[in-house]
Design an enzyme around this catalytic site. Structure first.
Site, mmCIF file in Angstrom:
data_model
loop_
_atom_site.group_PDB
_atom_site.id
_atom_site.type_symbol
_atom_site.label_atom_id
_atom_site.label_comp_id
_atom_site.label_asym_id
_atom_site.label_seq_id
_atom_site.Cartn_x
_atom_site.Cartn_y
_atom_site.Cartn_z
ATOM 1 C CB THR A 117 7.278 -24.187 -69.473
ATOM 2 O OG1 THR A 117 7.770 -25.356 -69.390
ATOM 3 C CG2 THR A 117 8.476 -23.359 -69.926
ATOM 4 C CE1 TYR A 141 7.758 -23.829 -74.253
ATOM 5 C CE2 TYR A 141 8.484 -25.719 -72.952
ATOM 6 C CZ TYR A 141 7.579 -24.684 -73.161
ATOM 7 O OH TYR A 141 6.381 -24.638 -72.609
#
Length: 325
Positions: A117, A141
């Site tokens: 990501t 995350y």
């Protein structure tokens, strides 16, 4: 040469599975269906319902199918949720990835592609971001994904496992003809949420923060069509199979749109007015994130074909109108 795709019943995973099957690949999907859908899996792929953290199950699948490559999508992806429950993210995204890598090494799987990501980057850096820019994730995350990247790097030094890390920017869009789109209940992705609102499936759209240092005060993101992203995975696998070295590459278009620009595009294409409600910033949201995709283009031969906001929005609206599941 069979491929194991974890999370292959999910949004991005199912699109990639469909692309791989169309290319003649043999695909085994491992998914616990917590956020994925059986109906999203291409008919010619084999679906095994199970947990990617189940080391015995994964090892048995690798041995039974003589797996040549693993493409790892399974994980949790919501930034605010990760801030509220970091332990879940370190379990689901990091610990289970470690278990999967161990099974890959034990089963002598030579190729590994990891779904990472843009949240690994420092949001304060100049844009667009390059792969060698500083990595300072602002959420559990992002950290959970970065730790997994580091594990792959370390393991590949001592085991014959070559990998590609693809750092996604904001994935959106759909493929209604293939029956693939974002269907997770309560999904928080902007284009998904706003498209539902435009079609009367939600009452309003929230804009989290209007005081950012951007032209209209809202966050800027690089939106990427899920079909182009699926192709990037197939190209990454082809590169590894022909002897390509380890690679970390951005997947984005290199063009940012603000939240308000996206909402106006949805209003224009849907022909409706959205109920837009402005509220406070969310923790963990960076001001702007835009990719430099040069490396993916040069190393993978990746040439996106859906690289406009209108194409992304139009396909999402079409998907929401005909959703099969």
């Amino acid at each position: 040469m069979p491929i194991l795709v974890t999370g292959g019943a999910g949004y991005i995973g199912s699109q990639t599975v469909s692309d791989l099957v169309d290319a003649g690949e043999t695909v085994v999907v491992l998914d616990d269906l917590s956020t994925g859908f059986e109906a999203a899996v291409a008919p010619n792929a084999r679906l095994v319902v199970g947990d990617v953290g189940d080391a015995m199950l994964v090892s048995s699948l690798i041995a039974e199918h003589n797996i040549d490559a693993i493409i790892h999508f399974a994980g949790s992806i919501v930034v605010p949720e990760s801030i509220a429950d970091p332990l879940h993210y370190y379990l689901n995204n990091t610990s289970k990835t470690r278990s999967l890598i161990e099974a890959a090494v034990g089963g002598r799987v030579p190729h590994f592609i990891f779904s990472s990501t843009a949240a690994v980057y420092d949001s304060k850096e100049l844009l667009p971001v390059r792969e060698d820019d500083p990595v300072r994730p602002q959420s559990p995350y992002g950290r959970s994904k970065l730790i997994s990247e580091w594990m792959l790097e370390d393991v590949s030094r001592v085991h014959p496992l070559r990998y590609t890390v693809l750092r996604y920017f904001n994935v959106a869009g759909a493929d209604p003809q293939k029956g693939v789109g974002q269907a997770t209940k309560g999904a928080s992705h902007l284009i998904k949420v706003a498209s539902e609102a435009a079609l009367g499936k939600r009452q309003f759209v929230e804009v989290f923060g209007t005081d950012y240092p951007t032209p209209d005060g809202t966050c800027i993101r690089d939106y990427l069509h899920v079909r182009d992203l699926a192709v990037a995975h197939r190209l990454a696998l082809a590169r590894l199979r022909t002897g390509g070295s380890n690679l970390t590459a951005n997947c984005g278009y290199g063009r940012g749109y603000s939240v308000m620009e996206v909402l106006r595009a949805i209003e224009r294409i849907a022909g409706t007015k959205l109920d837009i409600r402005k509220t406070a910033r969310r923790a963990g949201d960076p001001v702007a994130v835009v990719a430099d995709p040069s490396l993916a283009r040069s190393e993978l031969g990746w040439t996106p074909i859906f690289g406009t906001l209108d194409a992304i929005v139009g396909s999402t609206l079409e998907w929401e109108r005909v959703r099969p599941y």
